[in-house]
Design a protein around this motif. Structure first.
Motif, PDB file in Angstrom:
ATOM      1  N   GLY A 191       0.800  -1.216   0.000  1.00 49.54           N
ATOM      2  CA  GLY A 191       0.000   0.000   0.000  1.00 49.54           C
ATOM      3  C   GLY A 191       0.836   1.270   0.000  1.00 49.54           C
ATOM      4  N   LEU A 192       1.850   1.318   0.878  1.00 48.47           N
ATOM      5  CA  LEU A 192       2.703   2.504   0.971  1.00 48.47           C
ATOM      6  C   LEU A 192       3.936   2.408   0.090  1.00 48.47           C
ATOM      7  CD1 LEU A 192       2.635   3.216   4.828  1.00 48.47           C
ATOM      8  CD2 LEU A 192       1.142   4.122   3.044  1.00 48.47           C
ATOM      9  N   GLY A 193       4.239   1.197  -0.367  1.00 45.61           N
ATOM     10  CA  GLY A 193       5.402   1.022  -1.237  1.00 45.61           C
ATOM     11  C   GLY A 193       6.731   1.092  -0.519  1.00 45.61           C
ATOM     12  N   LEU A 194       6.753   0.772   0.776  1.00 48.06           N
ATOM     13  CA  LEU A 194       7.985   0.819   1.561  1.00 48.06           C
ATOM     14  C   LEU A 194       8.593  -0.573   1.710  1.00 48.06           C
ATOM     15  CD1 LEU A 194       6.836   3.223   4.436  1.00 48.06           C
ATOM     16  CD2 LEU A 194       8.141   3.807   2.380  1.00 48.06           C
ATOM     17  N   ASP A 195       9.890  -0.620   1.898  1.00 47.78           N
ATOM     18  CA  ASP A 195      10.606  -1.867   2.174  1.00 47.78           C
ATOM     19  C   ASP A 195      10.667  -2.015   3.693  1.00 47.78           C
ATOM     20  OD1 ASP A 195      12.622  -3.742   2.821  1.00 47.78           O
ATOM     21  OD2 ASP A 195      13.690  -3.348   0.957  1.00 47.78           O
ATOM     22  N   LEU A 196       9.835  -2.906   4.251  1.00 49.75           N
ATOM     23  CA  LEU A 196       9.749  -3.010   5.701  1.00 49.75           C
ATOM     24  C   LEU A 196      11.084  -3.374   6.328  1.00 49.75           C
ATOM     25  CD1 LEU A 196       8.122  -2.945   8.299  1.00 49.75           C
ATOM     26  CD2 LEU A 196       7.542  -5.356   7.924  1.00 49.75           C
ATOM     27  N   GLY A 197      11.805  -4.307   5.741  1.00 46.83           N
ATOM     28  CA  GLY A 197      13.097  -4.695   6.291  1.00 46.83           C
ATOM     29  C   GLY A 197      14.047  -3.521   6.381  1.00 46.83           C
ATOM     30  N   GLY A 214      19.073  -8.361  12.677  1.00 49.58           N
ATOM     31  CA  GLY A 214      18.494  -8.086  11.374  1.00 49.58           C
ATOM     32  C   GLY A 214      17.229  -8.886  11.170  1.00 49.58           C
ATOM     33  N   MET A 215      16.470  -8.534  10.156  1.00 48.94           N
ATOM     34  CA  MET A 215      15.227  -9.223   9.857  1.00 48.94           C
ATOM     35  C   MET A 215      15.415 -10.410   8.916  1.00 48.94           C
ATOM     36  SD  MET A 215      12.797  -7.989  11.616  1.00 48.94           S
ATOM     37  CE  MET A 215      11.362  -8.635  10.748  1.00 48.94           C
ATOM     38  N   LYS A 216      16.596 -10.511   8.317  1.00 44.92           N
ATOM     39  CA  LYS A 216      16.889 -11.624   7.434  1.00 44.92           C
ATOM     40  C   LYS A 216      18.264 -12.199   7.756  1.00 44.92           C
ATOM     41  CE  LYS A 216      16.223  -9.452   3.473  1.00 44.92           C
ATOM     42  NZ  LYS A 216      16.039  -9.228   2.021  1.00 44.92           N
ATOM     43  N   TRP A 217      18.489 -13.407   7.297  1.00 49.51           N
ATOM     44  CA  TRP A 217      19.744 -14.103   7.555  1.00 49.51           C
ATOM     45  C   TRP A 217      20.925 -13.382   6.916  1.00 49.51           C
ATOM     46  CZ3 TRP A 217      21.969 -17.635  10.461  1.00 49.51           C
ATOM     47  CH2 TRP A 217      23.189 -18.187  10.038  1.00 49.51           C
ATOM     48  N   ARG A 218      22.044 -13.338   7.661  1.00 49.32           N
ATOM     49  CA  ARG A 218      23.315 -12.858   7.130  1.00 49.32           C
ATOM     50  C   ARG A 218      24.375 -13.898   7.428  1.00 49.32           C
ATOM     51  NH1 ARG A 218      23.209  -7.596  10.294  1.00 49.32           N
ATOM     52  NH2 ARG A 218      25.228  -8.399  10.996  1.00 49.32           N
ATOM     53  N   ALA A 219      25.284 -14.091   6.513  1.00 49.34           N
ATOM     54  CA  ALA A 219      26.308 -15.132   6.660  1.00 49.34           C
ATOM     55  C   ALA A 219      27.152 -14.948   7.915  1.00 49.34           C
ATOM     56  CB  ALA A 219      27.199 -15.150   5.416  1.00 49.34           C
ATOM     57  N   ASP A 220      27.377 -13.695   8.330  1.00 53.77           N
ATOM     58  CA  ASP A 220      28.219 -13.467   9.502  1.00 53.77           C
ATOM     59  C   ASP A 220      27.540 -13.868  10.806  1.00 53.77           C
ATOM     60  OD1 ASP A 220      26.598 -11.093   8.805  1.00 53.77           O
ATOM     61  OD2 ASP A 220      27.476 -10.225  10.615  1.00 53.77           O
ATOM     62  N   PHE A 221      26.233 -14.155  10.774  1.00 53.55           N
ATOM     63  CA  PHE A 221      25.555 -14.618  11.981  1.00 53.55           C
ATOM     64  C   PHE A 221      26.051 -16.002  12.411  1.00 53.55           C
ATOM     65  CE2 PHE A 221      21.390 -12.092  11.081  1.00 53.55           C
ATOM     66  CZ  PHE A 221      22.005 -10.930  11.522  1.00 53.55           C
ATOM     67  N   ALA A 222      26.514 -16.796  11.457  1.00 51.57           N
ATOM     68  CA  ALA A 222      26.833 -18.205  11.712  1.00 51.57           C
ATOM     69  C   ALA A 222      27.950 -18.406  12.741  1.00 51.57           C
ATOM     70  CB  ALA A 222      27.198 -18.894  10.403  1.00 51.57           C
ATOM     71  N   ALA A 223      28.840 -17.438  12.881  1.00 54.85           N
ATOM     72  CA  ALA A 223      29.991 -17.610  13.767  1.00 54.85           C
ATOM     73  C   ALA A 223      29.613 -17.735  15.236  1.00 54.85           C
ATOM     74  CB  ALA A 223      30.960 -16.439  13.574  1.00 54.85           C
ATOM     75  N   ARG A 241      16.550 -17.726   7.002  1.00 58.73           N
ATOM     76  CA  ARG A 241      15.401 -17.117   6.337  1.00 58.73           C
ATOM     77  C   ARG A 241      15.814 -15.978   5.417  1.00 58.73           C
ATOM     78  NH1 ARG A 241      11.378 -15.527  10.602  1.00 58.73           N
ATOM     79  NH2 ARG A 241      11.932 -17.632  11.160  1.00 58.73           N
ATOM     80  N   GLY A 242      15.116 -15.899   4.297  1.00 65.80           N
ATOM     81  CA  GLY A 242      15.470 -14.904   3.314  1.00 65.80           C
ATOM     82  C   GLY A 242      14.420 -13.835   3.114  1.00 65.80           C
ATOM     83  N   ARG A 243      13.405 -13.783   3.971  1.00 62.09           N
ATOM     84  CA  ARG A 243      12.365 -12.774   3.813  1.00 62.09           C
ATOM     85  C   ARG A 243      11.970 -12.201   5.169  1.00 62.09           C
ATOM     86  NH1 ARG A 243       7.574 -16.927   1.959  1.00 62.09           N
ATOM     87  NH2 ARG A 243       7.168 -17.870   3.999  1.00 62.09           N
ATOM     88  N   VAL A 244      11.438 -11.017   5.124  1.00 62.49           N
ATOM     89  CA  VAL A 244      11.034 -10.304   6.335  1.00 62.49           C
ATOM     90  C   VAL A 244       9.616 -10.707   6.705  1.00 62.49           C
ATOM     91  CG1 VAL A 244      10.515  -8.016   7.282  1.00 62.49           C
ATOM     92  CG2 VAL A 244      12.519  -8.340   5.814  1.00 62.49           C
TER      93      VAL A 244
END
Length: 261
Positions: A191-197, A214-223, A241-244
């Motif tokens: 509706g607003l056209g915003l990227d929630l993440g 973060g709202m999605k997975w990042r590789a540096d989280f694994a450590a 996860r790859g989506r918000v």
């Protein structure tokens, strides 16, 4: 673990006044004992706490292990936020309200170019076409969605037939609903056209210097990542996860007992 200030009304004195009773932060030993009892009762493998007093973080500690290898859980360990996401989402939404980009009491259908029920079901969002036979969806507002009073069940997949429906007139009672927050996410993104993440990252995580959140997975989280455990004691690895998702967990949700998942 937060102590509230006690307030005493001195009604019998010539001048009424409020007095805050002295309070003290629990000692480390008391906190450790409380945590040990809680972990035992919940059969939790890991737990982290923060003590906030007067709006300031005064103590942070972590206990137990973060994975099946027995590696220790630390205050910097990345853990699955689950439905704590809802609070962060709500904080983000209220900023949009303050900026005049969203009206809490405007029917959400007015934010779209066509009726909500004409939008096809999409992966990651609710099955809005299921509401086509119930005009009450037209009365739902952002306030209803934030206060869990939309009339939805927690999630459509929990319904016997898996279809989204309204169980009571919006705004007339409370019923916890992740589906409602997903609908509000849909309003913000479609509706607003915003990227929630991106909005949550900028308005919350970057603002409060939370580089490991973060709202999605990042590789540096694994450590330094915490896995979860299912109720039967089996390890539940963290999903990448790859989506918000404003409501927290991916669908369908799976049982867990330690708060990681």
């Amino acid at each position: 673990m937060r102590r509230l200030l006690g307030v005493c009304l001195l009604a019998m004195l010539p001048v009424a006044a409020f007095a805050a009773e002295p309070h003290a932060i629990p000692t480390r030993a008391a906190l450790d004992a409380e945590v040990a009892a809680a972990m035992k009762a919940a059969q939790a493998n890991g737990l982290a706490i923060a003590v906030i007093d007067g709006g300031k973080v005064v103590h942070v500690a972590a206990y137990g292990k973060r994975n099946a290898k027995g590696e220790p859980l630390t205050a910097d360990t990345v853990m699955y936020g689950a439905s704590l996401t809802k609070a962060v989402f709500g904080y983000t939404v209220m900023q949009l309200v303050e900026e005049g980009k969203l009206d809490l009491d405007r029917p959400i259908g007015e934010y779209f170019d066509k009726p909500l029920t004409d939008y096809p079901a999409e992966d990651g969002y609710g099955p809005w076409p299921d509401l086509a036979g119930d005009p009450r969806w037209k009365t739902i507002t952002a306030r209803h969605l934030l206060t869990h009073s939309s009339g939805f069940a927690n999630f459509a997949f929990l319904e016997p037939d898996g279809k989204l429906r309204i169980h009571f007139d919006p705004g007339t009672r409370y019923a916890y609903s992740g589906e409602g927050l997903i609908l509000l996410q849909y309003v913000i993104e479609r509706g607003l056209g915003l990227d929630l993440g991106a909005e949550m990252q900028r308005r919350v995580f970057d603002r409060f210097v939370m580089p490991n959140t973060g709202m999605k997975w990042r590789a540096d989280f694994a450590a330094n990542l915490a896995d979860g455990w299912r109720e039967d004691g089996a390890v539940e690895p963290h999903d990448e996860r790859g989506r918000v998702r404003a409501a927290g967990p991916e669908l369908p949700a799976r049982p867990a007992c330690d708060g990681h998942r």
